[in-house]
Design an enzyme around this catalytic site. Sequence first.
Site, PDB file in Angstrom:
ATOM      1  CG  ASN A   1     113.704 -10.175  55.576  1.00 45.19           C
ATOM      2  OD1 ASN A   1     113.731 -11.396  55.758  1.00 45.19           O
ATOM      3  ND2 ASN A   1     112.648  -9.441  55.880  1.00 45.19           N
TER       4      ASN A   1
ATOM      5  CE  LYS B   1     110.393  -8.795  52.922  1.00 46.44           C
ATOM      6  NZ  LYS B   1     109.384  -7.825  52.454  1.00 46.44           N
TER       7      LYS B   1
ATOM      8  CG  HIS C   1     109.584  -7.283  58.484  1.00 39.99           C
ATOM      9  ND1 HIS C   1     108.481  -7.245  57.658  1.00 39.99           N
ATOM     10  CD2 HIS C   1     110.637  -6.906  57.723  1.00 39.99           C
ATOM     11  CE1 HIS C   1     108.860  -6.877  56.441  1.00 39.99           C
ATOM     12  NE2 HIS C   1     110.170  -6.658  56.462  1.00 39.99           N
TER      13      HIS C   1
ATOM     14  CD  GLU D   1     106.753  -8.823  54.837  1.00 37.90           C
ATOM     15  OE1 GLU D   1     106.952  -8.189  53.790  1.00 37.90           O
ATOM     16  OE2 GLU D   1     107.503  -9.739  55.224  1.00 37.90           O
TER      17      GLU D   1
ATOM     18  CD  GLU E   1     111.905  -3.059  56.929  1.00 33.86           C
ATOM     19  OE1 GLU E   1     112.440  -3.528  55.930  1.00 33.86           O
ATOM     20  OE2 GLU E   1     111.216  -3.723  57.710  1.00 33.86           O
TER      21      GLU E   1
ATOM     22  N   GLY F   1     108.104  -3.715  49.324  1.00 32.79           N
ATOM     23  CA  GLY F   1     107.634  -4.608  48.274  1.00 32.79           C
ATOM     24  C   GLY F   1     106.697  -3.975  47.278  1.00 32.79           C
TER      25      GLY F   1
ATOM     26  CB  SER G   1     111.147  -0.600  47.283  1.00 36.17           C
ATOM     27  OG  SER G   1     109.908  -1.266  47.431  1.00 36.17           O
TER      28      SER G   1
END
Length: 269
Positions: free
Chosen positions: A27, A29, A115, A117, A185, A191, A231
């Site tokens: 991904n 992003k 996701h 985010e 996730e 991150g 991560s």
Amino acid sequence: MTRSIKTIGSQSRWFSTGSRKFFVGGNWKCNPKSLQEADGLLEKMNNSTAMSNNSNTEVVIATPTLFLSRAAACSTSNFAVSAQDCSPQGLGAYTGETSPDMLTALGIKYTVVGHSERRSIQGESDSLIASKCKYAQEQGLTVIGCIGELLEERQAEKTMEVCQRQLSAYAKEMKSWDQFVLAYEPVWAIGTGMTATPDQAQQVHSDLRKWLAENISPEVANNLRIIYGGSVSAENCDELSTMADVDGFLVGGASLKPDQFEKIATCTN
């Protein structure tokens, strides 16, 4: 069906060319800045001999919408291409949206939805995300559907409560489990450099598979690929990949580092 086995320490995992083939998604992003940089990343993946020789793993790259056309045009057997998100409807007066109809017309086979985010920054609800999944599948896309808990939810021992709620929303709108890859996730590990331990990841994946067996069907539970994101790196991918219910990875930052991503994408070799 051919099988191979990889052992690290006391852990072992069977890799199969049939059911639950290992899956690694990259991904990107909102990266990189330029088409030239994107071309460089795509070229390195296309030229990777290790990835060319890796029949154990399905590799998919999720680029920003701006680069999807280029990625689709230059993708080889080393990787397929995915969108990072899509709209829950077809063409029309939906400013700023990317419809699954557009993606399939471009030759895209996958899309990510849900996701963390998108959930946290755009405020997307479980029901909206599930509707995206449904419409994308109706247009022929395979959906990489994300779920995962916040740090405070894990600390409150609500990990499975949150994950089951999110997974249940997908299930209510699911057109085909064969067109679905479930990505767990933990939000606190995305991150941050923090990663769930292999045992923590395995426990959640195992509990999710149990929920699927009890609420959907044993067949779906056995066949559905459940991948881990949070991560994932070249340093921890080997050990994570040995877990019996970890069927791959959704990789963020490391997917922009060709040498690291190659290591992750070929860790089943």
